[in-house]
Design an enzyme around this catalytic site. Structure first.
Site, mmCIF file in Angstrom:
data_model
loop_
_atom_site.group_PDB
_atom_site.id
_atom_site.type_symbol
_atom_site.label_atom_id
_atom_site.label_comp_id
_atom_site.label_asym_id
_atom_site.label_seq_id
_atom_site.Cartn_x
_atom_site.Cartn_y
_atom_site.Cartn_z
ATOM 1 N N HIS A 216 122.257 71.874 24.835
ATOM 2 C CA HIS A 216 123.293 71.348 25.736
ATOM 3 C C HIS A 216 124.723 71.586 25.272
ATOM 4 C CE1 HIS A 216 123.384 68.103 22.821
ATOM 5 N NE2 HIS A 216 124.487 67.647 23.371
HETATM 6 N N1 UDP Z 1 117.156 62.452 23.306
HETATM 7 C C1 UDP Z 1 116.384 61.670 24.146
HETATM 8 N N2 UDP Z 1 115.822 62.262 25.255
HETATM 9 C C2 UDP Z 1 115.995 63.569 25.557
HETATM 10 C C3 UDP Z 1 116.779 64.358 24.685
HETATM 11 C C4 UDP Z 1 117.360 63.757 23.568
HETATM 12 O O1 UDP Z 1 116.193 60.482 23.891
HETATM 13 O O2 UDP Z 1 115.470 64.014 26.580
HETATM 14 C C5 UDP Z 1 117.760 61.821 22.135
HETATM 15 C C6 UDP Z 1 117.465 62.505 20.831
HETATM 16 O O3 UDP Z 1 116.250 62.100 20.319
HETATM 17 C C7 UDP Z 1 118.655 62.062 19.984
HETATM 18 C C8 UDP Z 1 119.760 61.984 20.967
HETATM 19 O O4 UDP Z 1 119.174 61.893 22.252
HETATM 20 O O5 UDP Z 1 118.426 60.784 19.447
HETATM 21 C C9 UDP Z 1 120.592 63.220 20.840
HETATM 22 O O6 UDP Z 1 121.460 63.279 21.866
HETATM 23 P P1 UDP Z 1 122.201 64.613 22.271
HETATM 24 O O7 UDP Z 1 121.420 65.781 21.825
HETATM 25 O O8 UDP Z 1 122.509 64.462 23.712
HETATM 26 O O9 UDP Z 1 123.584 64.489 21.498
HETATM 27 P P2 UDP Z 1 124.054 64.956 20.061
HETATM 28 O O10 UDP Z 1 123.153 64.328 19.043
HETATM 29 O O11 UDP Z 1 124.050 66.429 20.032
HETATM 30 O O12 UDP Z 1 125.447 64.407 19.969
#
Ligand code: UDP
Length: 370
Positions: A216
């Site tokens: 993403h």
């Molecule tokens: N996550 C979730 N469902 C999904 C995809 C991701 O619960 O379908 C969780 C994942 O396990 C992690 C968090 O969302 O805990 C990560 O979020 P994201 O990748 O959106 O943001 P980033 O960590 O890159 O800031």
């Protein structure tokens, strides 16, 4: 007299904290910290949801599943370019902070909601506490890097997930500027520890072995050229092992914009899942492939090797230990790394990111007990 004093303390919290959140990973982090804050009678928490993420399976579901109480304010601000999003959030956050008059504002991570909260509070002379401070990818083309650097600069209390993050902030002069830097550990380790026993299978049938993939980051999905390259890499991977991919709404839009046949491809796209289903998907996966920050660590917490589809990471310890492979976006390189890792037995001797009780350290520090 002593009894009266105790009752007074119980009934009148002496620390009012406004938590500002807005994006999926912040709901997960805040769920564990909020739970720890609620153990402190002297702390009152008020929650502002900026509205940045708003689909049920990107927002509400996390509040329900993880027991995070309903926000006191939902600002409903989303779907705008960075400056407009941040600016409108600031206007509304300012109104709330002026009405609530908190002792502190608590922000998480590196989103536009984080920066909007920190900047607004600072201008109102309200001390800011930042959870997940001191992380650096050193890639200032990433909006997240800009948000985290500025938020750290604005904060008065910095909660770091690692010693490296502490040293980074010291090197940036935060300690000599009188800012309190606390090595708390990673709150997402708390989340994995607390919620793993509750993990549950998603409704969709799963293959026996699969790569769990999420994608993403703007740098990968906003540029059609890179996006097509990533899709090619995933399609190639599917020839070796099935690939299950919970689809972020932002990525769905990018796929639709290039006319990619989401429902007719070897890649198994599914709707975004809640955290409990995500833990299940992680736990049953063979490998993790991602450009997410949080997932790189969750792969490690679940003892899975991770392939990171970026050119750098802010979670450098994982790469240093060989748990995470930073491969960039070149399809043959990605495929080669998948094939190499498939048969490597999971060996994870080093314990990283604290003891899974970061939220308690944060709550005790905020409550003045440390
Ligand atoms: N996550 C979730 N469902 C999904 C995809 C991701 O619960 O379908 C969780 C994942 O396990 C992690 C968090 O969302 O805990 C990560 O979020 P994201 O990748 O959106 O943001 P980033 O960590 O890159 O800031």
């Amino acid at each position: 007299m002593r009894l009266c004093q105790t009752l007074f303390d119980l009934n009148h919290p002496n620390m009012k904290i406004v938590t500002i959140l807005g994006a999926r990973p912040q709901f997960i982090k805040a769920a564990v910290v909020s739970r720890a804050l609620s153990q402190h009678n002297d702390i009152q928490e008020v929650i502002i949801h900026t509205g940045q993420h708003f689909d049920r399976n990107m927002s509400q579901l996390f509040f329900e599943e993880m027991g995070l109480r309903e926000p006191d304010y939902n600002l409903g601000i989303h779907g705008l370019p960075h400056a407009a999003l941040t600016g409108r959030m600031m206007e509304r956050i300012e109104e709330v902070l002026m009405a609530e008059k908190p002792d502190r504002v608590l922000v998480y991570g590196d989103t536009d909601s984080t920066l909007a909260g920190a900047l607004t509070a600072k201008k109102l002379h309200i001390p800011v506490a930042h959870v997940e401070a001191g992380l650096r990818s050193f890639n200032e083309a990433m909006p997240e890097e800009v948000n985290r650097v500025l938020t750290d600069r604005l904060s008065d209390l910095l909660f770091c997930p690692t010693e490296l993050a502490v040293r980074q902030l010291e090197a940036e002069g935060r300690k000599t500027a009188g800012v309190q830097i606390v090595m708390s550990g990673d709150v997402m380790k708390d989340a994995a520890r607390i919620f793993s026993p509750l993990m549950r299978a998603p409704a969709t049938p799963l293959p026996d072995r699969y790569v769990l993939c999420t994608l993403h980051r703007a740098e990968n999905v906003d540029n059609p050229q890179i996006l097509k390259q990533m899709l090619y890499a995933l399609e190639l991977t599917c020839q070796t092992i099935p690939t299950v991919c919970p689809l972020h709404p932002h990525t769905r839009k990018s796929l639709e914009a290039i006319g990619y046949p989401i429902d007719h491809t070897p890649i198994r796209f599914i709707e975004p899942v809640g955290y409990l289903e995500m833990l299940y998907l992680l736990n049953h996966s063979t490998l993790v492939m991602t450009d997410s920050g949080g997932l790189q660590k969750e792969a490690y917490y679940m003892r899975k090797y991770c392939i990171t589809l970026r050119n750098e990471t802010e979670w450098t310890e994982l790469a240093g230990c060989g748990y995470n492979h930073i491969v960039g976006t070149e399809p043959m390189n990605i495929l080669q790394t998948v094939q190499n890792l498939l048969d490597v037995p999971p060996v994870f001797p080093f314990e990283l990111y604290g003891d899974g009780h970061a939220a308690e350290v944060i709550a005790e520090t905020l409550g003045g007990k440390r």
